[in-house]
Design an enzyme around this catalytic site. Structure first.
Site, PDB file in Angstrom:
ATOM      1  N   ASP A   8       1.004   5.135  -0.226  1.00 41.39           N
ATOM      2  CA  ASP A   8       0.261   6.397  -0.181  1.00 41.39           C
ATOM      3  C   ASP A   8       1.008   7.482  -0.948  1.00 41.39           C
ATOM      4  O   ASP A   8       2.160   7.762  -0.629  1.00 41.39           O
ATOM      5  CB  ASP A   8       0.115   6.867   1.276  1.00 41.39           C
ATOM      6  CG  ASP A   8      -0.792   5.967   2.091  1.00 41.39           C
ATOM      7  OD1 ASP A   8      -1.914   5.728   1.641  1.00 41.39           O
ATOM      8  OD2 ASP A   8      -0.357   5.508   3.169  1.00 41.39           O
TER       9      ASP A   8
ATOM     10  N   ASP B 138       1.666  -1.469   4.409  1.00 38.09           N
ATOM     11  CA  ASP B 138       2.127  -0.185   3.880  1.00 38.09           C
ATOM     12  C   ASP B 138       3.587  -0.289   3.410  1.00 38.09           C
ATOM     13  O   ASP B 138       4.449  -0.723   4.169  1.00 38.09           O
ATOM     14  CB  ASP B 138       2.055   0.898   4.968  1.00 38.09           C
ATOM     15  CG  ASP B 138       0.620   1.272   5.307  1.00 38.09           C
ATOM     16  OD1 ASP B 138      -0.300   0.760   4.639  1.00 38.09           O
ATOM     17  OD2 ASP B 138       0.426   2.059   6.250  1.00 38.09           O
TER      18      ASP B 138
ATOM     19  N   HIS C  49       0.850  -1.195   0.000  1.00 35.48           N
ATOM     20  CA  HIS C  49       0.000   0.000   0.000  1.00 35.48           C
ATOM     21  C   HIS C  49       0.884   1.241   0.000  1.00 35.48           C
ATOM     22  O   HIS C  49       1.550   1.543   0.991  1.00 35.48           O
ATOM     23  CB  HIS C  49      -0.923  -0.015   1.210  1.00 35.48           C
ATOM     24  CG  HIS C  49      -1.820   1.169   1.257  1.00 35.48           C
ATOM     25  ND1 HIS C  49      -2.782   1.408   0.295  1.00 35.48           N
ATOM     26  CD2 HIS C  49      -1.887   2.221   2.115  1.00 35.48           C
ATOM     27  CE1 HIS C  49      -3.402   2.531   0.578  1.00 35.48           C
ATOM     28  NE2 HIS C  49      -2.887   3.053   1.656  1.00 35.48           N
TER      29      HIS C  49
ATOM     30  N   HIS D 251      -6.561   9.386  -0.361  1.00 33.27           N
ATOM     31  CA  HIS D 251      -7.247   9.304   0.937  1.00 33.27           C
ATOM     32  C   HIS D 251      -6.437   9.878   2.106  1.00 33.27           C
ATOM     33  O   HIS D 251      -6.869   9.755   3.251  1.00 33.27           O
ATOM     34  CB  HIS D 251      -7.688   7.857   1.211  1.00 33.27           C
ATOM     35  CG  HIS D 251      -6.572   6.869   1.192  1.00 33.27           C
ATOM     36  ND1 HIS D 251      -6.262   6.137   0.074  1.00 33.27           N
ATOM     37  CD2 HIS D 251      -5.673   6.515   2.130  1.00 33.27           C
ATOM     38  CE1 HIS D 251      -5.222   5.364   0.343  1.00 33.27           C
ATOM     39  NE2 HIS D 251      -4.846   5.573   1.575  1.00 33.27           N
TER      40      HIS D 251
ATOM     41  N   ASP E 129      -7.769   1.141   1.871  1.00 32.33           N
ATOM     42  CA  ASP E 129      -7.495   2.116   2.923  1.00 32.33           C
ATOM     43  C   ASP E 129      -8.440   3.313   3.019  1.00 32.33           C
ATOM     44  O   ASP E 129      -8.462   3.972   4.052  1.00 32.33           O
ATOM     45  CB  ASP E 129      -6.033   2.598   2.809  1.00 32.33           C
ATOM     46  CG  ASP E 129      -5.511   3.161   4.121  1.00 32.33           C
ATOM     47  OD1 ASP E 129      -6.041   2.761   5.184  1.00 32.33           O
ATOM     48  OD2 ASP E 129      -4.599   3.995   4.107  1.00 32.33           O
TER      49      ASP E 129
HETATM   50 ZN   LIG Z   1      -3.347   4.779   2.691  1.00 33.92          ZN
END
Ligand SMILES: [Zn+2]
Length: 1011
Positions: A48, A297, A46, A440, A160
């Site tokens: 971000d 993550d 994941h 997000h 997420d």
């Molecule tokens: Zn995230």
């Protein structure tokens, strides 16, 4: 979902190893060599695009190594799989690859080892994001992905986002995706679904009567998407199968039992432990296919970690292959492979519902991950960036449309001079910057301060780019002789923003006895009459319209302080008229005497007002109730507080209570306190005391407004004399400043006389659709707060009261007749969701709303779960966010002859058909960005409540019938239109230009247009 909410107790018993569930068991021998469980283990990471690090830092330090590793480990063994989602990172990585590596990526995608799911620019937030921006970032991601690799996403992946919206399910479905996965669902709902084997369902839109929007949705059952919470119900066991936590490693197992490397001697025991978890998890689902994500993550950033995971799992898979009596066939598998197996086992196809699978409608807000930790804070966190986001979104749409129209016009008329590729480059940058912010941790306001600054600077760049593109395209189109056009010469949009945290500044038009030209650009596809205002250097002017007719105008003081007016800047307002998708040229001239022009009359309550002399009449009055009126409304205000009390609809004579007040919340004490994600108030809201504030009223024939200066808020309520939608609504503007407070949340509340039974209220999901909620007493305040990206309403049999908003914020209706909108929050501490800081970077934050009362001609349908805005509310919303853009001529230039008005449509589109976008496509994804001759046309037929009649709208409702040939004027000459999936990846064949096309309510239609 509302029914589920009504049924559930929302208690929180301890479930044992699976704390939020129960002790899961399954019949011994259920799975065996005749009844295999097919397990698909999917490595994922994941990433971000901005959170506790900046986007580019994440890329260089982690995401690039991850993607490089993935390419190596997948190439080494064809049994391995990986799923990836964020095209913002992928695009940077792709550009770093040599030709051979690019070919390897394509091969791995083609042979199914590497799956890109959703394929958005980011994994977007689903609460605050507007559907226009969601579509935009999905198109940008899908187009990039397909343009570079030829890959078309088939599955959706959202592990997420903090709660899930059916709008996303709709957008995925219409993009050609057949299965999707969600994760952050309230733990009690997960448990309830798991009990009934309803974690997989066909997600249907609330308004869909025949199931054409159904999409298969897989809900992850446990607390998190990390390995301890994905292999089965016991995190202590599952953690031992996260081989990345095997020493030496930066990660470890908090349950204090580390993973063991798989060897010939322990494989039987370890496999038995693991498949016990698999079987327990499988007993929560209906089919014999089981999905096991394997990641966390920013995982797989080290080659060593990749080896540990892939090799140890492969040993277990090999062992299970040799021992079919254990009843488990496990392999690495993508999400699409899993869905394929599910369909195979249930005898269904990707387009059909597996028998016995449930159908679900509704949303997954408000999310709680444990206890009473509802994630409703982020609906409001960092409201400055939320309002800036919406402003840029509509600016981007305007710029997209203007660029396409200008470039197509240039091509059709074999002209040169308009720098379409340069403009395209600015636009692509703007799309991507705005797309990045839909992440997000972007629009949610849940990133670290310096990441918020990084997003802010990117947003500012996007905003400036949109302004440049619109200014150039509109200037070009407006030239009577197109060869007179010169870049960056004649017109500019009349607003600037000095920094990414500044309020928008309006430019001052220097008026003189020579007329100055002002271009007005309407990007909506119906004609508009609306009050526009601009700042001028002299209070005495004359405004003439496109026909040379003098129009009624009003100048008001421009205030630098509550009681100080500027001597150089004045606010000019007039009702402008601009045709559908059109441009109108107005002229403004300095004029001493003009019977059509008035100066605003100023009245002060509770204050002496300005002491200097000015052109304006200033009166002082004592505290007594006063009223303001527009053509259709009359509003009364308290003389002591200056706040709105009632609104009268002149046509019916009905007077409605509409008391405005400000409310505050503190943060509850203890270890767990409100932060960027969580709203944990210290009790019910307290009313902000307002005692004899400075009240300033300015009234005139065009605009009347009252400004109230209270602690933390400059509050303005405005009425406008306009035949357009703005004449029928009350405009509310607040400038909020909570910087001096700590652990403080501010809300505005409007209390009405509406009797909304059971405290039912409606909020929008992503500005796309409305959903009904009830305020439940069994739930805490924070659970009854919902996202409001566009509007909310309450109603009884006779009247509906709506609040339309120009920015995403949290909303609640805690008592009958009330709507409460959260405005800002400043919080001293972290709320323990990984951000590691509070929210203290508040800034002076504007927000804007429209309040409207509407009479119902028929009572609303009982027992519905969704609702629709009236046509009037739709139009009012569109007018609120899609400003008529104002382009005054630059000072001291002489402007060549202009066309006085222009429309790109041959008529106007029906009122209920919204031109979502007319977007230029990128020619190729190799080398510099250039504009393709094709464009994407996106039309959205709005869904309406027919029990509320609309008045004075400049367009008609044709039941969704549109003739494409008639859409654009002959100057553009459409050659061909092909229907496509939403993000243009699936061609559905040509559409007849000459017959009526019927658009169904609520649906979005995409076309590829050849000009
Ligand atoms: Zn995230």
């Amino acid at each position: 979902m509302l029914k589920v909410y009504e049924e559930l107790k929302f208690d929180n018993p301890d479930g044992g190893a699976w704390k939020q569930g129960w002790r899961v068991t399954y019949p011994e021998g259920k799975w065996n060599s005749d009844n295999m469980l097919y397990v698909f283990v999917l490595p994922h990471s994941h990433t971000d695009p901005g959170w506790v690090k900046k986007f580019t830092d994440y890329y260089t330090q982690q995401t690039k190594p991850i993607l490089d590793n993935v390419l190596n480990v997948l190439s080494a063994d064809s049994r391995r799989r990986f799923i990836y989602a964020e095209l913002s990172f992928f695009s940077l990585w792709w550009e770093s690859l040599n030709a051979a590596r690019k070919e390897t990526v394509k091969r791995l995608m083609k042979n199914g080892q590497l799956e890109v799911a959703t394929g958005g620019w980011v994994m977007n937030d689903e609460a605050n994001a507007h559907y226009a921006a969601m579509v935009d970032q999905l198109i940008e991601g899908n187009q990039y992905l397909h343009g570079t690799t030829g890959f078309t996403p088939r599955s959706g992946w959202a592990i997420d986002p903090f709660g899930h919206s059916p709008t996303m399910a709709y957008l995925l479905k219409r993009s050609g995706v057949t299965g999707m996965l969600i994760q952050r669902v309230h733990y009690t709902i997960k448990k309830h679904f798991a009990r009934n084997k309803n974690l997989e369902f066909m997600w249907r839109q609330l308004w869909d009567k025949d199931g054409t929007t159904d999409i298969l949705c897989h809900t992850m059952p446990f607390y998190s998407y990390d390995v301890p919470h994905t292999c089965g119900p016991d995190p202590k066991i599952c953690c031992q199968f996260d081989f990345a936590r095997m020493s030496p490693s930066p990660y470890s197992c908090p349950w204090r039992v580390p993973p063991q490397a798989i060897t010939d001697s322990n494989v039987a025991d370890r496999a038995a432990m693991l498949i016990d978890q698999y079987k327990k998890k499988a007993s929560l689902y209906r089919s014999n296919a089981l999905f096991i994500p394997l990641g966390d993550d920013f995982r797989y950033d080290k080659a060593d970690e990749c080896d540990k995971q892939f090799n140890n799992y492969q040993k277990i898979f090999d062992y299970l292959d040799k021992n079919p009596q254990l009843g488990v066939k496990a392999q690495f598998g993508t999400l699409s492979e899993y869905f394929n197996k599910l369909h195979e086992l249930t005898g269904s196809t990707p387009d059909s519902k597996p028998e016995d699978y449930p159908v679900l409608t509704g949303d997954f807000f408000t999310y709680a991950d444990k206890d009473d930790h509802f994630w409703s804070g982020y609906y409001t966190t960092r409201p400055f960036q939320k309002q800036m986001d919406r402003h840029i979104e509509t600016s981007l749409r305007s710029a997209e449309i203007a660029l396409t129209l200008a470039a197509v016009y240039q091509k059709k008329h074999r002209l040169t001079g308009f720098p379409e590729d340069q403009m395209m480059q600015l636009l692509v940058e703007a799309r991507r910057n705005l797309g990045l912010f839909q992440h997000h941790d972007g629009i949610t306001g849940t990133a670290k301060d310096f990441v918020v600054v990084d997003y802010g600077e990117r947003l500012l760049k996007a905003e400036n780019n949109c302004r440049t593109v619109t200014a150039e395209a509109v200037s070009f189109i407006s030239m009577a002789t197109k060869s007179d056009y010169k870049q960056n010469r004649f017109f500019d949009i009349d607003e600037t923003r000095p920094t990414h945290v500044s309020l928008i500044k309006r430019n001052v038009l220097q008026v003189s006895s020579e007329p100055s030209a002002v271009l007005l650009y309407n990007s909506l596809t119906h004609p508009r009459q609306q009050v526009v205002n601009l700042h001028v250097s002299d209070p005495n002017v004359e405004v003439t319209d496109a026909h040379g007719k003098v129009v009624t105008s009003q100048t008001d003081p421009y205030w630098t302080e509550p009681s100080i007016m500027s001597q150089e800047r004045f606010k000019l307002s007039f009702v402008a008229e601009v045709s559908a998708l059109g441009i109108a040229r107005y002229q403004i001239t300095k004029k001493r005497k003009n019977v059509h022009h008035s100066l605003g009359k100023v009245t002060y309550y509770n204050s002496e007002g300005p002491s200097e002399k000015s052109a304006f009449t200033v009166e002082r009055k004592n505290s007594m109730e006063f009223t303001l009126a527009s053509s259709h409304l009359e509003a009364s205000f308290s003389g002591s507080t200056g706040l709105l009390k009632t609104v009268k609809m002149k046509s019916s004579g009905q007077v409605h209570k509409s008391e405005v007040s400000f409310q505050t919340y503190g943060a509850r004490s203890g270890k767990e306190r409100s932060g960027a994600y969580l709203f944990l108030p210290d009790g019910p809201a307290k009313s902000l005391r307002v005692s004899h504030p400075v009240i300033r009223v300015v009234s005139g024939p065009v605009v009347s407004e009252v400004s109230v200066f209270i602690n933390h808020v400059q509050h303005v309520v405005r009425l406008q004399n306009s035949p357009g939608t703005d004449g029928r609504t009350v405009d509310m503007y607040n400038l909020v400043d909570v910087r001096k407070e700590t652990n403080y949340e501010l809300a505005v509340k409007i209390s009405t006389d509406i009797h909304n039974i059971d405290k039912e209220f409606f909020t929008d999901l992503n500005g796309f659709q409305m959903i009904k909620h009830k305020t439940f007493d069994k739930l805490p305040t924070q659970a009854n707060v919902y996202p409001m990206p566009a509007m909310a309403f309450i109603e009884d049999d006779k009247t509906r009261f709506s609040v339309l908003t120009a920015q995403s914020l949290g909303v609640a209706s805690l008592q009958t007749g009330e709507i409460q909108v959260m405005l800002d929050r400043t919080l001293n501490q972290d709320d323990m969701r990984g951000l590691g800081q509070g929210v203290r970077d508040n800034t002076l934050t504007p927000n804007r709303f429209k309040l409207m009362f509407e009479s119902r001609s028929a009572p609303p349908i009982k027992d519905r779960t969704s609702g629709f805005p009236s046509l009037q509310a739709h139009m009012t919303y569109l007018h609120l966010v899609h400003n008529i853009q104002i382009l005054p001529q630059k000072s001291s230039v002489s402007v060549p002859p202009l066309i006085s008005q222009h429309s790109f449509l041959s008529g106007s589109l029906p009122c209920d058909v919204h031109l979502l976008n007319l977007r230029s496509l990128q020619q190729s994804y190799d080398g510099p960005i250039t504009r393709s001759d094709d464009s994407a046309l996106l039309l959205h037929r709005l869904g309406l409540d027919c029990g509320i009649s609309s008045h004075g709208l400049p367009c008609t409702d044709t039941q969704g019938k549109v003739r494409l040939r008639d859409l654009f004027s002959d100057t553009l000459g459409v050659k061909e239109m092909r229907r496509t999936s939403l993000t243009l990846l699936h061609d559905k064949g040509p559409t007849s230009l000459d017959s009526d096309l019927t658009l169904n309510p609520m649906e979005i239609y995409s076309f590829k247009v050849k000009w």
